[in-house]
Design an enzyme around this catalytic site. Structure first.
Site: not given
Length: 531
Positions: A61, A256
């Site tokens: 990210r 997640d």
């Protein structure tokens, strides 16, 4: 494969259907998207049939390129101190125009219409418009089947991964930007091929919206047992969240992202996004099988040029190699993607200093404290300049995706703990017998035995001892786990060195939590004894 049938939404958005020899594809099959990615040179098939792609310089990210449009509506609720950069509505509008113009000139487009959230009411629609077929495939994996007709509360993701921005034009830090406008339900992703930005942009949207409905969004894995008992696993990347929630003998709800309501928990996603470094069939058979078959997508893994075999032990491209695949690739699966109120919540941390016990039971105040603390450790060599383990903190075990202040989510957690008497455990999946470089990492089989003992209620009748430095309650015995492993000080050759390192880490916990002022003072009884 479905050809695109333009409706009013896309016309009003400005998407051009007159593309000459090029086409727009809507909700195409996985096999078509795989074939397109290979045909266009974005990826190749491994010997087992998975699609392998590279994401260039962005192998994770872009944490410092995250923007939120700042308006009268968002100025107050957003936790701006969380490395969230403000962007004006005017700049966002100009950026949106640029991206749409870019997409209109990009050749073929791939659009998916999916849902986020396995809940009839608490879900968000997600339209992805992208120039790259592998990213459409990713959204087919990580988002869910469209559950209803879309309306103006749903999101549009404009995805231009190879559009490099001019920072002087839009006031961005770099040529990369991930920007969300919470007022118009629009996210723009530019300048990064890393697929994880797509899923995390919608996770952030859920994290912003759900607390207003008294639902706790969680960066966690979840699974259920045969008897329907549910376990939730919070943890930062690399602490074992996916591995432990996909344990043999349990049914995966998700690995997640979840929401907790009075009805129970529900998965946000339709697939998994697992780390692949050191993935092996022996230790993680479900993830291995799901990652090594046609339909799965692998990011930044190393292939043998001759055989097409994947070397999961080679991190020369990136340590953050990833595998994405639909939940249907998991054999032991809770197909509803839902579960009861959890019986046990596990906070996973990888303590590279080797001073935290492998398991401790938390009081409510400790649960609140460690939830906002979000402790794990960076290892030497994982980042430039990191020469030895460093404590790192990510409130709520997922701060980058939390758009509101941590106290908002922590108070919700506290309410659910009180209401349903949920047990919370701190699990160290890191080091024992010394810090990283001296001690060894807790074997996965030991962590699994601890988790399974808790799930089977085998610690209910076990005596506990109090750790004098961290004020943690440690079981005196866990079936099939050597007793000395339960007490970190006994695993160190130098007891005084242990005490010094433990006190140093405990002090850092206090220092970190002082950033949260009133919340810290309110939950001080959950803090380490040593300050």
């Amino acid at each position: 494969m479905r050809r695109f049938n333009m409706d009013n939404f896309y016309k009003e958005l400005g998407i051009n259907t007159e593309r000459g020899e090029h086409k727009i594809y809507l909700d195409s099959s996985r096999s078509f998207l795989v074939a397109e990615a290979v045909r266009k040179g974005y990826g190749r098939l491994t010997s087992d049939g998975a699609l392998s792609v590279l994401t260039g310089k962005h192998t994770g990210r872009s944490a410092n390129d995250r923007y939120i449009v700042k308006t009268e509506t968002t100025a107050g609720p957003v936790w701006w101190e969380n490395n969230l950069l403000p962007m004006t509505s005017e700049t966002f509008a100009a950026l949106k125009t640029k991206v749409i113009n870019y997409l209109n000139q990009a050749g073929d487009l791939y659009i998916t219409e999916r849902s986020v959230g396995a809940h009839q009411k608490h879900n968000i629609g997600a339209r992805l418009i992208t120039s790259h077929p592998q990213h459409a495939l990713f959204s087919k994996h990580l988002f869910r089947e469209k559950s209803r007709e879309f309306n103006d509360t749903d999101y549009t993701i404009l995805h231009a991964p190879e559009l490099k921005l001019d920072p002087s034009e839009f006031g961005t830090k770099t040529e990369t930007a991930v920007v969300t406008c919470l007022d118009t339900n629009t996210t723009i992703i530019c300048g990064t091929l890393y697929a994880g930005e797509i899923k995390k942009s919608m996770f952030a949207a859920m994290n912003y919206r759900l607390p207003e409905e008294n639902i706790l969004p969680m960066h966690s894995g979840a699974s259920r047992l045969e008897n329907e008992d549910v376990s939730v696993f919070f943890g930062l990347s690399g602490t074992g969240k996916t591995t432990l929630s996909t344990d043999e003998g349990t049914y995966l709800i998700g690995d997640d992202e979840h929401g907790l309501s009075d009805e129970g928990i529900f998965n946000f996603e339709g697939g998994c996004y697992a780390k692949t470094y050191k993935l092996s069939k022996a230790t993680e058979p479900e993830i291995w099988d799901a990652s090594n078959r046609f339909g799965a997508m692998l990011e930044n893994v190393v292939l043998d040029e001759q055989t097409g075999k994947v070397d999961f032990d080679d991190k020369s491209i990136a340590e953050n190699g990833r595998s994405s695949y639909p939940l249907s690739f998991i054999k032991e699966l809770e197909t509803s993607s839902k579960g009861k109120i959890p019986k046990d919540i596990f906070f996973l941390c990888a303590d590279a200093f080797g001073v935290l016990p492998p398991v401790s039971k938390l009081t409510k105040e400790q649960a609140m404290f460690y939830f906002v603390l979000g402790y794990t450790a960076k290892l030497a060599g994982t980042e430039i300049g990191v020469k030895e383990p460093q404590a790192t903190f990510s409130p709520l075990f997922g701060a980058p995706f939390m758009l509101r202040h941590p106290s908002v989510y922590a108070e919700l957690l506290g309410q659910y703990l009180d209401k349903y008497d949920i047990k919370v455990w701190l699990i160290n999946t890191g080091w024992t017998g010394g810090a990283y470089g001296e001690g060894q990492r807790f074997p996965l089989k030991v962590t699994r035995k601890i988790i399974r003992s808790i799930q089977a209620n085998k610690l209910d009748d076990v005596a506990f001892e109090n750790d004098p430095i961290f004020n943690l309650s440690i079981p005196c015995a866990v079936e099939d786990v050597p007793g000395e492993l339960l007490k970190p000080q006994q695993t160190w050759q130098d007891s005084s060195a242990y005490s010094e390192k433990a006190k140093e880490l405990a002090s850092s916990f206090h220092k970190q939590m002082e950033n949260f002022g009133d919340f810290y003072q309110k939950n001080l009884s959950g803090a380490p004894t040593h300050k």
